[in-house]
Design a protein around this motif. Structure first.
Motif, short mmCIF file in Angstrom:
data_model
loop_
_atom_site.label_atom_id
_atom_site.label_comp_id
_atom_site.label_asym_id
_atom_site.label_seq_id
_atom_site.Cartn_x
_atom_site.Cartn_y
_atom_site.Cartn_z
N ARG A 222 0.47 3.67 -2.87
CA ARG A 222 -0.83 4.34 -2.98
C ARG A 222 -1.01 5.42 -1.92
NH1 ARG A 222 -4.30 -1.27 -3.66
NH2 ARG A 222 -3.56 -1.81 -5.77
N LEU A 223 -0.32 5.27 -0.80
CA LEU A 223 -0.48 6.22 0.29
C LEU A 223 0.37 7.47 0.10
CD1 LEU A 223 -0.49 3.77 3.36
CD2 LEU A 223 -2.46 4.89 2.27
N PRO B 248 0.80 -1.23 0.00
CA PRO B 248 0.00 0.00 0.00
C PRO B 248 0.82 1.28 0.00
CG PRO B 248 0.12 -0.87 2.21
CD PRO B 248 0.86 -1.86 1.35
N GLY B 249 2.16 1.16 0.19
CA GLY B 249 2.99 2.36 0.28
C GLY B 249 2.89 3.22 -0.95
N SER C 176 2.02 10.67 -1.67
CA SER C 176 1.67 11.62 -2.72
C SER C 176 2.75 11.63 -3.79
CB SER C 176 1.52 13.02 -2.12
OG SER C 176 2.78 13.46 -1.63
#
Length: 206
Positions: free
Chosen positions: A54-55, A51-52, A57
């Protein structure tokens, strides 16, 4: 992508064995700053694997990429003086390839990708942004020739000239470190000093 990353390592191991090198010599190398390489690998995974990925910016992704490149560069420079000449050539190639990629990334904010190359691997050459790290080249793109312009259809990748230079450097570095090299000048001088002291009369109780 895993094949793209492992390719230079496997090529270096193959060249090392074919030229008489052994893996045990690679394992015995007294390298400094290894933790920087582990941290860089962790940062690379964080920026590319959910998930990094996607988290974070887009700005955070770019700063993380810069940090990863910096840590690898520092680790290489820390070991440059103690490496044999062929290994130094590998380090120089890695740094040169990274500089070529940076020359394309810095003025654009992303690594530009040639639309024609994207089309050759089945991508959509009209996408304006591919991911936080890449963008399709356009009329305002600077240093586009140093971007990802070389399609690799069987891997569904587009790579840059800098990538090729980096991969060649990694392969050369690994192959060179698989060979047993003579000790450095400092170790030779130290051994001679110890021998000279041992031969002195006072050292033998005379």
């Amino acid at each position: 992508m895993s094949v793209f990353l492992l390719g230079p390592v496997l090529a270096g191991l193959a060249v090392g064995y074919l030229t008489g090198g052994r893996l045990r010599h690679l394992a015995r190398q007294p390298l400094r700053g290894v933790w920087l390489l582990y941290a860089a690998a962790a940062g690379q995974l964080l920026g590319h694997v959910p998930p990094g990925s996607r988290l974070l910016s887009s700005a955070a992704q770019r700063w993380l990429t810069a940090l990863v490149f910096s840590m690898v560069g520092v680790a290489l420079l820390l070991n440059l003086a103690r490496l044999p000449r062929p290994a130094r050539a590998g380090v120089a190639a890695i740094l040169a390839g990274a500089a070529l990629n940076a020359a394309a990334i810095v003025p654009n904010g992303h690594m530009p990708v040639a639309p024609a190359a994207l089309g050759e691997i089945g991508g959509a050459p009209t996408d304006t942004t591919l991911d936080p790290h890449h963008t399709v080249s356009g009329g305002t793109t600077r240093m586009a020739a140093l971007g990802d312009v070389l399609p690799v259809p069987w891997l569904s990748l587009v790579i840059s000239i800098g990538d090729i230079v980096v991969m060649a450097g990694v392969a050369l570095l690994i192959a060179a470190l698989m060979h047993e090299h003579p000790p450095g000048r400092g170790r030779i001088v130290g051994a001679l000093d110890r021998r000279r002291n041992h031969n002195r009369p006072e050292a033998n109780g005379w």
